[in-house]
Scaffold this active site. Structure first.
Site, short mmCIF file in Angstrom:
data_model
loop_
_atom_site.label_atom_id
_atom_site.label_comp_id
_atom_site.label_asym_id
_atom_site.label_seq_id
_atom_site.Cartn_x
_atom_site.Cartn_y
_atom_site.Cartn_z
N GLY A 1 12.53 7.38 -37.16
CA GLY A 1 12.21 8.14 -35.94
C GLY A 1 13.15 7.78 -34.80
O GLY A 1 13.50 8.63 -33.98
N ALA A 2 13.56 6.51 -34.78
CA ALA A 2 14.44 6.08 -33.68
C ALA A 2 15.77 6.83 -33.73
O ALA A 2 16.36 7.17 -32.70
CB ALA A 2 14.66 4.58 -33.74
N GLY B 1 0.82 -1.21 0.00
CA GLY B 1 0.00 0.00 0.00
C GLY B 1 0.85 1.25 0.00
O GLY B 1 1.74 1.43 -0.83
N GLY B 2 0.54 2.11 0.98
CA GLY B 2 1.21 3.40 1.07
C GLY B 2 2.73 3.27 1.04
O GLY B 2 3.43 4.13 0.50
#
Ligand SMILES: CC(C)(COP(=O)(O)OP(=O)(O)OC[C@H]1O[C@@H](n2cnc3c(N)ncnc32)[C@H](O)[C@@H]1OP(=O)(O)O)[C@@H](O)C(=O)NCCC(=O)NCCSC(=O)CC(=O)O
Length: 534
Positions: free
Chosen positions: A424-425, A189-190
């Protein structure tokens, strides 16, 4: 006479009236001894039986001998109900303070699992808040040694609010001081969110776990049955989720590696990482590099061997070594100066960029930029990974994270194209056009929009289809495209790489370039903050 609590051996009454100053001091020593001893020998044995060290033993391993200065050792909670009034141990289950690592100040907090399972109550939380505030004010790294059961159930919402204060400080400290979370027990959890906000997460196999909800809740909600380690153990987070950056077999090795990582980081964002005196010659040639990298762009090789050959003494530390292995993120030194290395790994998925590789490298580039670590990028990338899964998984926005991180980085940036760099790479991996300070290429480079086969199939589709012998035509067109657009000097002729270099001289060229860029200063336009893709 101090009244001791039955089960924990902690004092529950106020200290007696002093008779004189010496009596007071003796009493202080008695109280300190109790606080240092912790709840009981039995609790310490139970901790050891689980294969875990106590909080104080861990702090001793982390800090230089004798350097620990504790803060709020005598703090106790003021909560009531559920029998808490009778159980008020010193420290309230977290040990906080500062010391040194190789002589440099480091702040630390360590959950004491022997006290309420290390669970976080109000007093416990405010101790952590204080030490975080001190670390930020002093401009020194913060290391948390986590072994806590989450929110202290008996303290209800006060405990939850305590977490909020930690998260807010983690976020404020982000990019200001290095924050390292070392997971040494079950963190649910936290307790799992704060590490996720920090720069580095370390875990230990078998004894540490991180999850939002444990196996019981998972079973109740989804019907899935899984063990604690299967759900959130070190290997899962190091290989599958990418939540942890480093995983080790035991606490001693893990904490030793934290010390090593700290030696590569600055104290804060206004300083540079510590420089060491290099013994490895700056002009050491790397003749073996040509043998390590096959000229045939389709043949895999191990990029870590290339890194090893170039950096000082072959020494580097990989971050997220076992997650998204198609990209390597590492810290190393070049002539004693710390650098961050981002490199495609052709032996994993041919070194393509996919969702996880983009996320991994984006966070690393961001970290390097925040902490004044120059970035050296080694390219050998066939492009982004095509596919429905990738597109539907949001490769566009994940890939954009890496692009954004590079474009935003103002530290010295040097890129080197070893072999292929397509599409693009190529742009994303710190090309000159997105702000690299210096770009180099080996004479084996192939920079292009795409591979020659693919390119010929698109732009010469009609000629190939209409030819008497389509295969011969395709071969001719591929050859033509290669000789026109994919020769190694195409980019150099256009000034898109600053130089084509002999691979054997890579180390010397990089070191010379870093020396020139040492005084680089670049400002971004004034703004509250950017809005990076998520
Ligand atoms: C952490 C554990 C896996 C450890 O198991 P172990 O078998 O090693 O140890 P254990 O169960 O005997 O626990 C050791 C001692 O710590 C106490 N203890 C354990 N968890 C506690 C908690 N959250 N608050 C207060 N005390 C707690 C136990 O009562 C016991 O006390 P004694 O020694 O006196 O008998 C388990 O204790 C556990 O699942 N605890 C609950 C975790 C949890 O649900 N936390 C809240 C998360 S919610 C949260 O944080 C907010 C959120 O929702 O995000």
């Amino acid at each position: 006479m101090t009244v001791l609590e039955e089960t924990t051996g902690e004092p529950i009454a106020e200290p007696s009236e002093p008779t004189d100053a010496r009596g007071r001091v003796a009493e202080l020593h008695e109280i300190r001894a109790q606080a240092l001893a912790g709840p009981s020998e039995k609790a310490t044995q139970a901790q050891h039986a689980k294969g875990k060290l106590t909080a104080r033993e861990r702090i001793e391993l982390l800090l230089d001998p004798g350097s620990f200065q504790e803060v709020e050792q005598l703090r106790r909670h003021r909560a009531t109900g559920f029998g808490l009034e009778a159980k008020k141990p010193f420290t309230d289950g977290v040990i906080t303070g500062w010391g040194t690592v190789e002589g440099r100040t480091v702040f630390v907090y360590a959950h004491d699992f022997r006290i309420f399972g290390g669970a976080l109550g109000e007093a416990h939380a405010t101790k952590i808040h204080k030490i975080m505030d001190m670390a930020i004010a002093a401009g020194a790294p913060l290391v948390s040694l986590n072994d806590g059961a989450g929110a202290r159930i008996q303290e209800g919402v006060s405990a939850l609010a305590g977490y909020g204060g930690i998260f807010q400080r983690n976020t404020r400290a982000s990019g200001v001081i290095p924050q390292i979370s070392v997971m040494l027990g079950p963190c649910a959890g936290g307790a799992a969110y704060s590490p996720a906000l920090t720069d580095f997460v370390f875990m230990v196999r078998e004894t540490s776990q991180m999850f939002i909800t444990g196996p019981d809740v998972v079973k109740a909600v989804t019907g899935e049955e899984i063990t604690q380690n299967g759900l959130g153990g070190a290997d899962v987070h190091a290989e599958t989720s990418g939540v942890c950056h480093f995983a080790y077999d035991d606490e001693e090795t893990c904490i030793a590696e934290v010390r090593y990582l700290l030696s590569l980081l600055p104290q804060n964002n206004r300083e540079n990482p510590p420089r060491t005196e290099a013994t490895d010659p700056a002009d050491r040639r790397g003749d073996v590099l040509l043998d390590l990298v096959p000229a045939d762009g389709n043949r895999p090789y191990d990029m870590t061997k290339v890194i090893e050959e170039i950096v000082d003494d072959g020494e580097y530390v990989e971050i997220h070594e076992r997650w998204a292995r198609n990209i390597i993120c590492a810290l190393a030194r070049l002539d004693g100066q710390v650098v961050g290395i981002v490199a495609n790994q052709p032996q994993a998925l041919a070194g393509v960029l996919d969702i996880e590789a983009s996320e991994k490298a984006a966070r690393f580039v961001q970290m390097c930029d925040a902490f004044n670590i120059p970035i050296v990028t080694f390219l050998d990338v066939p492009g982004f990974l095509p596919g429905v899964d990738q597109e539907h998984g949001g490769i566009i926005r994940h890939g954009a994270k890496l692009l954004y991180a590079y474009c935003n980085a103002t530290v010295p940036r040097i890129s080197l194209i070893l072999r292929k760099a397509y599409g693009g790479a190529y742009i994303v991996m710190d090309s000159q056009s997105i702000g690299a300070d210096l770009t180099y290429a080996w004479p084996t480079n192939e920079i292009a929009v795409m591979g020659a086969e693919g390119a010929a199939n698109v732009i010469f589709r009609r000629q190939i289809a209409e030819a008497e012998d389509p295969e011969a035509m395709r071969a001719r067109m591929v050859k033509e495209y290669k000789s026109e657009l994919m020769h190694p000097y195409y980019a150099a002729e256009r000034g898109l790489v600053d130089d084509v270099i002999d691979p054997a001289e890579t180390r010397e060229v990089l070191i010379r370039s870093l020396a020139m860029l040492q005084s680089k200063h670049a400002d971004l336009p004034s703004r509250k903050h950017g809005n990076p893709p998520q």
